[in-house]
Design an enzyme around this catalytic site. Structure first.
Site, mmCIF file in Angstrom:
data_model
loop_
_atom_site.group_PDB
_atom_site.id
_atom_site.type_symbol
_atom_site.label_atom_id
_atom_site.label_comp_id
_atom_site.label_asym_id
_atom_site.label_seq_id
_atom_site.Cartn_x
_atom_site.Cartn_y
_atom_site.Cartn_z
ATOM 1 N N ASP A 96 -0.366 5.083 0.901
ATOM 2 C CA ASP A 96 -0.729 6.143 1.840
ATOM 3 C C ASP A 96 -0.640 5.663 3.282
ATOM 4 O O ASP A 96 -1.264 4.672 3.654
ATOM 5 C CB ASP A 96 -2.136 6.640 1.545
ATOM 6 C CG ASP A 96 -2.214 7.351 0.201
ATOM 7 O OD1 ASP A 96 -1.701 8.477 0.114
ATOM 8 O OD2 ASP A 96 -2.761 6.767 -0.750
ATOM 9 N N ASP A 130 0.860 -1.162 0.000
ATOM 10 C CA ASP A 130 0.000 0.000 0.000
ATOM 11 C C ASP A 130 0.913 1.234 0.000
ATOM 12 O O ASP A 130 2.125 1.110 0.211
ATOM 13 C CB ASP A 130 -0.886 -0.025 1.251
ATOM 14 C CG ASP A 130 -1.784 1.185 1.344
ATOM 15 O OD1 ASP A 130 -2.432 1.518 0.346
ATOM 16 O OD2 ASP A 130 -1.820 1.797 2.421
#
Length: 231
Positions: A22, A20
């Site tokens: 963020d 991922d």
């Protein structure tokens, strides 16, 4: 910090890694918080972790709909997103790397471990967020964004991890997912992969019980525990 017991010896060693972005690789969550508070503050509302904890990692339209309803904002989801996105565009290029992120990516790349970004961000926002980090983001073999046409459903559905794994020619049992959000953890597990989480300190750790490991930062990740090169 290790939470779960040590992995069983019959578990296949990791050969691929999906990340991922963020809140895991880049510190963008503070920007989302500042921008969201600026908008909701006009209506006398407060955006805190009792709300953010239920939004983090979700697709934009899903999280925005939740926010507008939870705070009973007198604006539409579309108007909220339009204003938010305008403010975000100005701030994203200033985001910083999360502790340990660049070193881990360079380590895996140097040892020829196939790696991919699997982010709910749009391709446009991905470009803005990584504009000052291109030297190490270009090391990823694959980047899959939330608006990729092959990603039919957002997290917690497994689609984005399935797409990334397919493009890496990775098998789920040999793939590690790195996440910070409960929705990302659920997506990785649904994809049949093992998930390492690095939650925000404000998040309730009980929401990550199914993770393979819970870490305070990527600096704590020990590649050797998962059969990855450690030199």
């Amino acid at each position: 910090m290790k939470i779960n017991s040590a992995q069983a010896p019959n578990i296949a060693p990791a050969q691929f890694a999906l990340f991922d972005m963020d809140g895991l690789l880049l510190d963008t969550e503070i920007i989302y918080t500042q921008v969201t508070q600026r908008i909701v503050g006009r209506f006398g509302k407060t955006f805190d972790w009792s709300l953010k904890g239920n939004m983090i990692g979700l697709p934009d339209t899903v999280s925005a709909n939740y926010l507008v309803r939870a705070l009973q904002l007198p604006i539409s989801v579309e108007d909220y997103l339009h204003e938010r996105d305008q403010l975000l565009r100005a701030k994203f290029p200033s985001c910083k790397a999360m502790p340990g992120a660049e070193n881990l990516i360079r380590h895996l790349h140097n040892h020829h471990i196939p790696i991919a970004v699997a982010t709910s961000s749009s391709r446009e926002f991905f470009a803005l967020k990584t504009s000052n980090h291109q030297d190490w983001f270009e090391l990823f073999n694959i980047v899959v964004t939330g608006d990729d046409p092959d990603v039919k459903r957002g997290k917690p559905a497994p689609d984005i991890f399935n797409v990334a794994a397919k493009r890496l020619a990775a098998s789920p049992q040999n793939t590690l997912v790195f996440e910070d959000a409960p929705s990302g953890l659920a997506a990785g597990i649904a994809a049949g992969m093992r998930v390492i989480v690095v939650p925000d300190p404000n998040m309730d750790k009980s929401r990550y019980r199914r993770a393979e490991r819970i870490l305070n930062s990527l600096k704590e990740f020990n590649p050797a525990e998962f059969g990855l090169p450690d030199g």
